[in-house]
Write a protein that holds these residues in place. Structure first.
Motif, mmCIF file in Angstrom:
data_model
loop_
_atom_site.group_PDB
_atom_site.id
_atom_site.type_symbol
_atom_site.label_atom_id
_atom_site.label_comp_id
_atom_site.label_asym_id
_atom_site.label_seq_id
_atom_site.Cartn_x
_atom_site.Cartn_y
_atom_site.Cartn_z
ATOM 1 N N ASP A 53 0.826 -1.232 0.090
ATOM 2 C CA ASP A 53 0.086 0.089 -0.005
ATOM 3 C C ASP A 53 0.898 1.356 0.020
ATOM 4 O O ASP A 53 1.170 1.893 1.181
ATOM 5 N N LYS A 97 -7.043 -2.137 -3.300
ATOM 6 C CA LYS A 97 -7.120 -0.524 -3.045
ATOM 7 C C LYS A 97 -7.420 -0.112 -4.495
ATOM 8 O O LYS A 97 -6.721 -0.306 -5.525
ATOM 9 N N ASP A 148 -8.933 5.666 -3.670
ATOM 10 C CA ASP A 148 -8.926 5.823 -2.177
ATOM 11 C C ASP A 148 -9.767 4.930 -1.388
ATOM 12 O O ASP A 148 -9.845 4.916 -0.004
ATOM 13 N N TYR A 169 -10.256 0.929 0.196
ATOM 14 C CA TYR A 169 -9.926 -0.535 0.432
ATOM 15 C C TYR A 169 -11.125 -1.455 0.268
ATOM 16 O O TYR A 169 -12.125 -1.452 0.439
ATOM 17 N N THR A 180 -16.000 -2.463 1.869
ATOM 18 C CA THR A 180 -15.296 -1.494 1.741
ATOM 19 C C THR A 180 -14.993 -0.448 2.734
ATOM 20 O O THR A 180 -15.736 -0.321 3.625
ATOM 21 N N PRO A 235 -7.842 0.968 6.075
ATOM 22 C CA PRO A 235 -7.318 -0.175 5.643
ATOM 23 C C PRO A 235 -7.584 -1.219 6.692
ATOM 24 O O PRO A 235 -7.308 -2.491 6.714
#
Length: 505
Positions: A154, A249, A252, A254, A270, A274
């Protein structure tokens, strides 16, 4: 005719399950468990990595075994011989890191091991064992259930996800709490004391995230649960996390992809973070099409079973990768894929399973096709979930293999076999099926599942050897499915079919 790709998109004698698709450079790689044809348990074979050029998803190749179970110090030929669902990430040093768990037959012992790591300079080269994921103190990381790892780079931060969850809280009361602690401890390979201690903080189960250090094996943070493990959390309805963690991802946001407790479906949740505040999004795909356009478990399209996979974007098109069952078994699973759409609001509508998958459109109306690419195989009644009892197997049609032939067997009265989709460019066709068995009857040929849109009939009178049987069909032009409904006595096998415009006959 241009080269085509079907579902399953790998050779019919290959069994890759739990697929994690990743684009590295100009190729799409599929990392997954490796089942054996007609295997006796999950994940019996060593890892191979299949890949295809991103501009030609019809051309899948592999370079042989990339990593062997015997390379892991936890390997034990009797107790711990198999490697379960892996994932691969490119580290900040440019190398590729393979994360996986060791387990025994039927997954025994898999919940009581740490996550293992191997490393290689290329995505599909020869990996070397690196070590176990470990705590800051240098001990094997064993907080929560370390199963089905997934990993993401990430923007330089390496995030590891893992876990498993069973519905113990649904049955737990102050009267049976003690016995459930014992059952849970035995199933998960932990002590009762450990189960009791973990219960104070929500238990040992759930979907977990932890940040790794630059060495790719040392935990930089404390592992934490990213979604509620309670079935009382209504936001996940009845699609609670079970296993099969995967993480992506997109911009913006996850996307946490997982196998729900229903087992046959890949779901997603979602979050803008994270490691917290994940909200249930929906089902992406079910290997029985359950939920698609209201389809219920009672009329699912196939034998269902474990599902595990993820999503990836290739040249602007998103796909979901999942697996199907063959041989009426949980232990011979095959990789499939479907194009998906991510809407402007970030949601992913459920897609149906098809025969054309990665083909970028319907199959040609002029060609020879394996029967085994069917996306619907039912007995006209309810198909099983998982491996049925041995005495019941003759009741269900399935993809099977014998002597290097892959075919559909156990076709009997009311069996329905479907293929989606073909592009019919004319009206009149010659259709030839390669069949065998002791059977007398006929196939209704239609473009719909309920056989209300009949386009032909193929009479069947068979003996033990393969025999080509031909019928003329007349259909509307355009994109349509093909369904075969058998009406008759006896049982038969179906090897392949040839579709040809009559103008070329």
């Amino acid at each position: 005719m241009k080269k085509q790709v079907y579902n399953p998109f790998l050779p019919l004698n290959e069994y890759i399950a739990d697929g994690e698709p990743h684009v590295f450079g100009d190729r799409l790689y599929l990392f997954g468990s490796h089942d054996k044809e007609n295997g006796e348990t999950f994940c019996m074979l060593d890892y191979v990595v299949w890949s295809a050029p991103i501009d030609d998803l019809t051309c899948w190749t592999n370079s042989g075994v990339v990593y062997q179970a015997t390379q892991d110090p936890l390997y034990d030929s009797q107790k711990m011989p198999y490697m379960f669902a892996p994932d691969v990430v490119q580290g900040n040093d440019g190398r590729f890191y393979l994360y996986y768990c060791m387990a025994g037959s039927n997954g025994k012992g898999g919940y009581s091991n740490p996550i293992s790591v191997a490393v290689c300079s290329t995505p599909d080269g020869k990996y070397k064992y690196l070590g176990n994921v470990r705590s800051k103190e240098g001990q094997p990381l064993m907080k929560y259930i370390c199963f089905d790892p997934a990993v993401i780079n990430d923007d330089g931060t390496i995030r590891l996800y893992y876990g498993a969850s069973f519905a113990f809280d649904e049955y737990r009361t102050r009267f049976n709490n003690w016995i459930l602690n014992i059952v849970e401890a035995k199933m998960l390979g932990r002590s009762v004391g450990e189960i009791k201690k973990a219960a104070k903080n929500g238990g040992i189960m759930g979907a977990i995230s932890v940040v790794l250090d630059d060495d790719m094996i040392t935990a930089k943070t404390e592992p934490k649960r990213i979604i509620s493990n309670s079935t009382k959390d209504s936001s996940f309805a009845d699609h609670y996390f079970f296993e099969g963690s995967s993480i992506r991802k997109i911009d913006d946001t996850y996307y946490f992809i997982y196998s729900s407790r229903k087992n046959h479906e890949l779901c997603y949740a979602t979050s803008k973070y994270p490691d917290r505040e994940f909200i249930y999004g929906g089902t992406i795909v079910s290997n029985g099409d359950i939920g698609y356009k209201g389809r219920t478990d009672e009329n699912k399209t196939n034998t269902t079973g474990t599902n595990h996979g993820s999503i990836t974007c290739v040249n602007g098109q998103w796909y979901v990768f999942y697996h199907r069952l063959t041989h009426l078994s949980d232990f011979s699973r095959q990789a499939c894929a479907e194009p998906i759409t991510i809407l402007k609001d970030g949601t992913i509508p459920q897609v149906e399973i098809t025969s054309c998958g990665l083909n970028k459109g319907p199959l040609s109306d002029n060609g020879k096709y394996p029967a085994a690419i069917a996306c619907m195989i039912t007995n006209g009644q309810q198909m099983p979930h998982g491996t049925p009892k041995e005495a019941e197997k003759e009741n269900y049609p399935c993809v099977y293999s014998q002597e290097n032939e892959h075919y559909i067997k156990n076709i009997s009265n009311n069996t329905k076999i479907g293929y989606k989709y073909f592009e019919f460019q004319v009206n009149d066709y010659q259709l030839t099926l390669n069949l065998r068995g002791a059977a007398q009857g006929y196939f209704i040929i239609s473009t719909d599942e309920l056989a209300t849109k009949k386009i032909g009939k193929l009479n069947v009178s068979l003996e033990s050897n393969w025999k080509e049987v031909t019928a003329d069909i007349k259909t509307e032009t355009g994109i349509n499915a093909l369904f075969f409904t058998y009406i008759g006595t006896g049982k038969l096998d179906f090897l392949n079919m040839t579709l040809k415009p009559k103008s070329q006959s």
